[in-house]
Design a protein around this motif. Structure first.
Motif, PDB file in Angstrom:
ATOM      1  N   GLY A  39      -1.521 -11.619   6.946  1.00 60.25           N
ATOM      2  CA  GLY A  39      -2.271 -10.892   5.839  1.00 60.25           C
ATOM      3  C   GLY A  39      -1.146  -9.824   5.261  1.00 60.25           C
ATOM      4  O   GLY A  39       0.034  -9.759   5.840  1.00 60.25           O
ATOM      5  N   LEU A  40      -1.434  -9.290   4.042  1.00 60.47           N
ATOM      6  CA  LEU A  40      -0.517  -8.471   3.552  1.00 60.47           C
ATOM      7  C   LEU A  40      -1.160  -7.034   3.575  1.00 60.47           C
ATOM      8  O   LEU A  40      -2.408  -6.838   3.782  1.00 60.47           O
ATOM      9  CB  LEU A  40      -0.484  -8.963   2.041  1.00 60.47           C
ATOM     10  N   ASN A  41      -0.301  -6.015   3.458  1.00 61.44           N
ATOM     11  CA  ASN A  41      -0.932  -4.435   3.711  1.00 61.44           C
ATOM     12  C   ASN A  41      -0.449  -3.820   2.408  1.00 61.44           C
ATOM     13  O   ASN A  41       0.837  -3.554   2.130  1.00 61.44           O
ATOM     14  CB  ASN A  41      -0.481  -3.687   4.699  1.00 61.44           C
ATOM     15  N   CYS A  42      -1.521  -3.129   1.500  1.00 58.97           N
ATOM     16  CA  CYS A  42      -0.813  -2.268   0.253  1.00 58.97           C
ATOM     17  C   CYS A  42      -1.560  -0.965   0.384  1.00 58.97           C
ATOM     18  O   CYS A  42      -2.130  -0.728  -0.516  1.00 58.97           O
ATOM     19  CB  CYS A  42      -1.306  -3.208  -0.902  1.00 58.97           C
ATOM     20  N   ASN A  43      -1.725  -0.324   1.361  1.00 56.57           N
ATOM     21  CA  ASN A  43      -2.370   0.654   1.470  1.00 56.57           C
ATOM     22  C   ASN A  43      -1.917   1.913   0.557  1.00 56.57           C
ATOM     23  O   ASN A  43      -0.573   2.135   0.560  1.00 56.57           O
ATOM     24  CB  ASN A  43      -2.335   1.481   2.867  1.00 56.57           C
ATOM     25  N   GLY A  44      -2.853   2.566  -0.260  1.00 57.23           N
ATOM     26  CA  GLY A  44      -2.278   3.608  -1.264  1.00 57.23           C
ATOM     27  C   GLY A  44      -3.652   4.229  -1.907  1.00 57.23           C
ATOM     28  O   GLY A  44      -4.705   3.742  -1.358  1.00 57.23           O
ATOM     29  N   ASN A  72      -3.705  11.268 -10.804  1.00 53.60           N
ATOM     30  CA  ASN A  72      -2.287  11.216 -11.412  1.00 53.60           C
ATOM     31  C   ASN A  72      -1.841   9.903 -11.754  1.00 53.60           C
ATOM     32  O   ASN A  72      -1.758   9.190 -10.645  1.00 53.60           O
ATOM     33  CB  ASN A  72      -1.671  12.185 -10.529  1.00 53.60           C
ATOM     34  N   SER A  73      -1.731   9.377 -12.916  1.00 54.38           N
ATOM     35  CA  SER A  73      -1.607   8.099 -13.302  1.00 54.38           C
ATOM     36  C   SER A  73      -0.263   7.692 -12.808  1.00 54.38           C
ATOM     37  O   SER A  73      -0.069   6.269 -12.364  1.00 54.38           O
ATOM     38  CB  SER A  73      -1.595   7.885 -14.863  1.00 54.38           C
ATOM     39  N   LEU A  74       0.766   8.523 -12.505  1.00 55.91           N
ATOM     40  CA  LEU A  74       1.887   7.981 -11.819  1.00 55.91           C
ATOM     41  C   LEU A  74       1.834   7.365 -10.244  1.00 55.91           C
ATOM     42  O   LEU A  74       2.488   6.690 -10.069  1.00 55.91           O
ATOM     43  CB  LEU A  74       2.770   9.219 -11.737  1.00 55.91           C
ATOM     44  N   ILE A  75       0.750   7.862  -9.983  1.00 50.09           N
ATOM     45  CA  ILE A  75       0.327   7.206  -8.460  1.00 50.09           C
ATOM     46  C   ILE A  75      -0.740   6.229  -8.519  1.00 50.09           C
ATOM     47  O   ILE A  75      -0.604   5.134  -8.470  1.00 50.09           O
ATOM     48  CB  ILE A  75      -0.212   8.321  -7.450  1.00 50.09           C
ATOM     49  N   GLY A  76      -1.821   6.748  -9.313  1.00 52.13           N
ATOM     50  CA  GLY A  76      -3.136   5.711  -9.225  1.00 52.13           C
ATOM     51  C   GLY A  76      -2.911   4.561  -9.995  1.00 52.13           C
ATOM     52  O   GLY A  76      -3.000   3.301  -9.458  1.00 52.13           O
ATOM     53  N   ASP A  77      -2.246   4.570 -11.213  1.00 50.08           N
ATOM     54  CA  ASP A  77      -1.820   3.439 -11.905  1.00 50.08           C
ATOM     55  C   ASP A  77      -0.849   2.495 -11.076  1.00 50.08           C
ATOM     56  O   ASP A  77      -1.042   0.970 -11.094  1.00 50.08           O
ATOM     57  CB  ASP A  77      -1.088   3.607 -13.363  1.00 50.08           C
ATOM     58  N   LYS A  78       0.242   2.899 -10.517  1.00 52.50           N
ATOM     59  CA  LYS A  78       1.170   1.904  -9.804  1.00 52.50           C
ATOM     60  C   LYS A  78       0.502   1.658  -8.380  1.00 52.50           C
ATOM     61  O   LYS A  78       0.798   0.403  -8.182  1.00 52.50           O
ATOM     62  CB  LYS A  78       2.334   3.045  -9.262  1.00 52.50           C
ATOM     63  N   HIS A  79      -0.181   2.494  -7.794  1.00 52.36           N
ATOM     64  CA  HIS A  79      -1.025   1.697  -6.298  1.00 52.36           C
ATOM     65  C   HIS A  79      -2.109   0.882  -6.806  1.00 52.36           C
ATOM     66  O   HIS A  79      -2.069  -0.261  -6.210  1.00 52.36           O
ATOM     67  CB  HIS A  79      -1.838   2.863  -5.615  1.00 52.36           C
ATOM     68  N   ALA A  80      -2.597   0.930  -8.065  1.00 48.91           N
ATOM     69  CA  ALA A  80      -3.591  -0.205  -8.529  1.00 48.91           C
ATOM     70  C   ALA A  80      -2.963  -1.437  -8.826  1.00 48.91           C
ATOM     71  O   ALA A  80      -3.377  -2.427  -8.438  1.00 48.91           O
ATOM     72  CB  ALA A  80      -4.478   0.324  -9.687  1.00 48.91           C
TER      73      ALA A  80
END
Length: 337
Positions: free
Chosen positions: A72-77, A83-91
């Motif tokens: 499996g892969l993990n992309c916790n965020g 804040n789009s700098l965080i939300g958009d990147k994590h999405a």
């Protein structure tokens, strides 16, 4: 049952070195971080793998002969961060991870449901801990609406790529227990969004991980083996929602979580701590935890997550692996008796 390690604790070494550590522990899987809060340290050619069959095959070749395979892969965020700098990147990291999973022959991506702000235009997340007032329910409805839209769209991508997304039931997310997870997937109408059953966050919320596995059933698609010790003398005074964290300065070692957000220092007299398996709950408990997971899927991926700060990286994994393997052996013996 397939037992492995989530690789974040081994980001201090190369992938081949990490695979050797895991193999030497007698485990067979590695859950690989692919973005979100942490960088994809062990997938340095991420973009190349998405486009090139040669790059993909070369990467998969690193696992040949090691006795360890990708689990499996993990992309916790936080894909819903206002804040789009965080939300958009994590999405986008989640979307990329789903595509990467397909390229690598994987069908599991672990992440979190995310948490928006309380209303349009806010820049910080807002987690309603206890919605005793009507305004708090208004906030939750708004957040669930945003979450359902995101996960409905992401679910379609997951279906197209043959991937199940496993949401960690983690506080400071819209889905942190059974009820709000089920509400989220009902609102989203999702088919490929399930749960990564991480027992640790359930423990300190006073939930029973075994009962949760049996309650959610087939919604549980992956699991994390991480323990918690509640410290009664401090929990009795401040409760498990104690916020006595210390902000770390720019001159101190600290983990960036995206944008200008960093992990804080854990409280000194903490109500509870993450500990290695066996330091909070014994082998008997972990045997029953594995039994519940086995009832859902005999081939469930169960990966150790090591966050016990009192132990070294490999030392903590050794202790956890010993407990997990003994629990697995006890389960196997009981099934064969």
């Amino acid at each position: 049952m397939q037992l492995g390690v989530y690789n974040a604790i081994l980001h201090d070494r190369s992938l081949p070195e990490a695979l050797k550590v895991i193999g030497d522990l007698g485990l067979t899987g590695i859950e690989i971080n692919t973005g979100g809060f942490l960088p994809a340290v062990h997938v340095p050619n991420f973009d190349d793998i998405l486009e090139s069959d040669t790059a993909r095959d070369d990467y998969l070749g690193l696992f040949e002969g090691t006795g360890v395979k990708i689990a499996g892969l993990n992309c916790n965020g936080n894909p819903l961060h206002p804040n789009s700098l965080i939300g958009d990147k994590h999405a986008e990291d989640i979307r990329r991870s789903i595509r990467l999973a397909n390229r690598l022959g994987q069908n599991r991506v672990v992440t979190m449901s995310g948490l928006p702000g309380s209303e349009p235009g806010t820049k910080q997340v807002s987690w309603v801990v206890n919605a005793w007032n009507s305004a708090a329910l208004d906030v939750i409805d708004y957040q669930m609406e945003l979450a359902a839209k995101f996960w409905s769209e992401t679910d379609k991508l997951a279906q197209d790529n043959g991937v199940k997304v496993a949401l960690e039931l983690h506080p400071q997310n819209v889905a942190f227990n059974s009820a709000n997870f089920l509400e989220l997937i009902e609102r989203a109408g999702s088919k490929n969004v399930g749960v990564e059953l991480d027992a640790s966050h359930l423990f300190w919320q006073q939930m029973d991980p075994v009962a949760v596995v049996r309650y959610l059933g087939e919604h549980v698609v992956q699991a994390a083996a991480k323990d918690v010790r509640v410290n009664p003398e401090y929990a009795a005074i401040n409760g498990v929602l104690d916020n006595s964290f210390r902000r770390l300065g720019a001159d101190e070692p600290r983990t960036n979580l995206g944008g200008d957000e960093y992990a804080n220092e854990w409280p000194k007299n903490s109500a509870w701590d993450f500990v290695a398996l066996g330091r909070g709950h014994d082998v008997e408990f972990w045997t029953e935890f594995l039994r519940a997971l086995y009832e859902v899927d005999p081939n469930m991926l169960v990966n150790i997550e090591h966050e016990d700060v009192s132990l070294g990286r490999v030392e903590g994994l050794e202790i956890a692996a010993d407990v997990l393997k003994r629990a697995d052996a006890a389960l196997t013996a009981s099934l064969n008796s």
